[in-house]
Design a protein around this motif. Sequence first.
Motif, PDB file in Angstrom:
ATOM      1  N   LEU A   1      -1.660  14.755   3.167  1.00  0.00           N
ATOM      2  CA  LEU A   1      -2.597  14.565   2.059  1.00  0.00           C
ATOM      3  C   LEU A   1      -2.069  13.528   1.064  1.00  0.00           C
ATOM      4  O   LEU A   1      -2.822  12.688   0.556  1.00  0.00           O
ATOM      5  CB  LEU A   1      -2.836  15.892   1.336  1.00  0.00           C
ATOM      6  CG  LEU A   1      -3.726  16.907   2.051  1.00  0.00           C
ATOM      7  CD1 LEU A   1      -3.782  18.215   1.263  1.00  0.00           C
ATOM      8  CD2 LEU A   1      -5.134  16.347   2.249  1.00  0.00           C
ATOM      9  N   GLY A   2      -0.763  13.587   0.794  1.00  0.00           N
ATOM     10  CA  GLY A   2      -0.161  12.609  -0.103  1.00  0.00           C
ATOM     11  C   GLY A   2      -0.287  11.191   0.442  1.00  0.00           C
ATOM     12  O   GLY A   2      -0.604  10.254  -0.303  1.00  0.00           O
ATOM     13  N   ALA A   3      -0.047  11.041   1.754  1.00  0.00           N
ATOM     14  CA  ALA A   3      -0.191   9.721   2.369  1.00  0.00           C
ATOM     15  C   ALA A   3      -1.630   9.230   2.283  1.00  0.00           C
ATOM     16  O   ALA A   3      -1.891   8.058   1.977  1.00  0.00           O
ATOM     17  CB  ALA A   3       0.262   9.787   3.830  1.00  0.00           C
TER      18      ALA A   3
ATOM     19  N   ARG B   1       3.683   1.069  -2.535  1.00  0.00           N
ATOM     20  CA  ARG B   1       4.143   0.175  -1.464  1.00  0.00           C
ATOM     21  C   ARG B   1       3.052  -0.139  -0.449  1.00  0.00           C
ATOM     22  O   ARG B   1       2.997  -1.235   0.092  1.00  0.00           O
ATOM     23  CB  ARG B   1       5.333   0.795  -0.736  1.00  0.00           C
ATOM     24  CG  ARG B   1       6.561   0.995  -1.608  1.00  0.00           C
ATOM     25  CD  ARG B   1       7.170  -0.317  -2.014  1.00  0.00           C
ATOM     26  NE  ARG B   1       8.412  -0.103  -2.765  1.00  0.00           N
ATOM     27  CZ  ARG B   1       9.044  -1.051  -3.425  1.00  0.00           C
ATOM     28  NH1 ARG B   1       8.545  -2.272  -3.449  1.00  0.00           N
ATOM     29  NH2 ARG B   1      10.155  -0.792  -4.075  1.00  0.00           N
ATOM     30  N   GLY B   2       2.242   0.853  -0.148  1.00  0.00           N
ATOM     31  CA  GLY B   2       1.229   0.660   0.879  1.00  0.00           C
ATOM     32  C   GLY B   2       1.874   0.401   2.233  1.00  0.00           C
ATOM     33  O   GLY B   2       2.982   0.858   2.509  1.00  0.00           O
ATOM     34  N   LEU B   3       1.189  -0.348   3.044  1.00  0.00           N
ATOM     35  CA  LEU B   3       1.693  -0.705   4.373  1.00  0.00           C
ATOM     36  C   LEU B   3       2.112  -2.166   4.437  1.00  0.00           C
ATOM     37  O   LEU B   3       2.170  -2.764   5.508  1.00  0.00           O
ATOM     38  CB  LEU B   3       0.616  -0.421   5.436  1.00  0.00           C
ATOM     39  CG  LEU B   3       0.183   1.043   5.552  1.00  0.00           C
ATOM     40  CD1 LEU B   3      -0.946   1.181   6.560  1.00  0.00           C
ATOM     41  CD2 LEU B   3       1.360   1.932   5.960  1.00  0.00           C
ATOM     42  N   VAL B   4       2.438  -2.730   3.246  1.00  0.00           N
ATOM     43  CA  VAL B   4       2.812  -4.148   3.205  1.00  0.00           C
ATOM     44  C   VAL B   4       4.069  -4.415   4.018  1.00  0.00           C
ATOM     45  O   VAL B   4       4.289  -5.529   4.494  1.00  0.00           O
ATOM     46  CB  VAL B   4       3.003  -4.605   1.740  1.00  0.00           C
ATOM     47  CG1 VAL B   4       4.219  -3.950   1.113  1.00  0.00           C
ATOM     48  CG2 VAL B   4       3.122  -6.131   1.645  1.00  0.00           C
TER      49      VAL B   4
ATOM     50  N   LEU C   1       3.589  16.105  -1.474  1.00  0.00           N
ATOM     51  CA  LEU C   1       2.314  15.402  -1.664  1.00  0.00           C
ATOM     52  C   LEU C   1       2.445  14.338  -2.755  1.00  0.00           C
ATOM     53  O   LEU C   1       2.030  13.182  -2.571  1.00  0.00           O
ATOM     54  CB  LEU C   1       1.226  16.408  -2.037  1.00  0.00           C
ATOM     55  CG  LEU C   1      -0.211  15.880  -2.198  1.00  0.00           C
ATOM     56  CD1 LEU C   1      -1.218  16.980  -1.882  1.00  0.00           C
ATOM     57  CD2 LEU C   1      -0.486  15.329  -3.596  1.00  0.00           C
ATOM     58  N   ALA C   2       3.032  14.717  -3.889  1.00  0.00           N
ATOM     59  CA  ALA C   2       3.164  13.778  -5.013  1.00  0.00           C
ATOM     60  C   ALA C   2       4.041  12.596  -4.656  1.00  0.00           C
ATOM     61  O   ALA C   2       3.721  11.437  -4.972  1.00  0.00           O
ATOM     62  CB  ALA C   2       3.728  14.512  -6.229  1.00  0.00           C
ATOM     63  N   LEU C   3       5.173  12.857  -3.970  1.00  0.00           N
ATOM     64  CA  LEU C   3       6.086  11.772  -3.611  1.00  0.00           C
ATOM     65  C   LEU C   3       5.456  10.803  -2.614  1.00  0.00           C
ATOM     66  O   LEU C   3       5.600   9.582  -2.738  1.00  0.00           O
ATOM     67  CB  LEU C   3       7.387  12.353  -3.034  1.00  0.00           C
ATOM     68  CG  LEU C   3       8.314  13.029  -4.047  1.00  0.00           C
ATOM     69  CD1 LEU C   3       9.393  13.822  -3.323  1.00  0.00           C
ATOM     70  CD2 LEU C   3       8.955  11.977  -4.957  1.00  0.00           C
TER      71      LEU C   3
END
Length: 437
Positions: free
Chosen positions: A19-21, A227-230, A217-219
């Motif tokens: 869920l966090g992701a 950061r995303g998937l860059v 979840l928060a982390l």
Amino acid sequence: MKTWFEIDLWKRVILGLLLGAAIGLGLRYGIGPDPASAIVTTWFKPVGDAFISLIQMLVVPLIFSTLVSGVLAMGDPKRLGSLGGRALAMYMVTTVIAVCFGLAIGTLLQPGAGFDLSVVSATDMDQARERLAANPAPGGVVEQIIRTLLSIIPVNPIDAMAKGDVLAIIFFAIMVGIATLMAGEAGEPVARVMNSASEVMMRLTIIVMEVAPIGVLALMAWVLGTRGLVVLEVLGKMTLAHYLACTLHMLITYGFIVKGMLRLPLIPFIRGIADPQAVAFSTSSSNATLPVTMSAANKNLGIGKPITSSVLPLGATINMDGTALYQGLIALFAAQALGITMTPDMYFTIILMATLVSIGTAGIPSVSLFLAATTLSVIGVSAENTVLIIAILFPFDRILDMMRTVTNITGDLAVATAVAKWEGELDEDVFRARDPV
């Protein structure tokens, strides 16, 4: 709420991670990087930091009380020699194998070949220099060994506890446990206090772990929101090589230990370590994960107190398979990007240096990246090019560090299971309780 708490903790933790992701990526690619970064930093990061603080709160009192209690449970200090010798030997062997996996995958995938070094900005270079200055290289082989050995003995045990110096705490706790046994009847009051403290700390760990799904979840929302998937756009091959090498090492090396050497079913082991793996992935800290690792070892795998309280804290300090593997990968990445021709003796030197550098590495996020300066120096990378390589990797290191930490704690638990089995401290009924067969 009752239904929620009836779900296995590891399932709740994994759900929190997913869920966090989803939240982090959804915000980043839904409303844009800058707004997403502001939201997750304001609302999610404090929750994640609070969770990390909660489990870090447990580390020192948990290590000290459980290790003293564990020594007392042995009854005979001579058992420490057998137990410690087996654990250290296995930790060293698995670390060397981990470096070999990193070098093998790095040679196969060539993550640094053709990499455009011009992508590094002046700001990134300056930040890398500052970080290297704050994290100096550990020096030569002999110097590294001497420094590690001397750091084991605390000049001031209270100061060591205040600083969270795990090796020194382990040494002092073992000495207190041995002295308590030698004191006989006079030591019984101390023994009762330490046994009670150990039980209290284990119960407190269980309480703290109930908030793990929210913390994870928060982390995850914060990491992927900022950061995303860059990392896949800039260092896709390096990320692939790192995750693949770590996965293969865990499946093959640790799988062989559990299934091949110990003749135990692998599925219960995999299920039993899901909690600490998820926490390790989200926190990127072996030390912060230690209370969860110890709880899972005892509750899920049936590992006895003497092993849980001695082998696992030791592993969280000196068993850094993911770190060692990454050191090998960084060396190959640098050599390929800079056009350095690798020779057989250079591979051997990397294995040696990566193993030594990883021993005693602080169990906190990204510190191992800056220790790569030592590994890079042995293959002829100049100081300026070392800064360049670290500047390339640092902005994306958190994503890589998450997998390194998972590898580290998985190795801790595999070795602890092996030592427990050999020492007669493994409750196989508890271990096999999660076997679907």
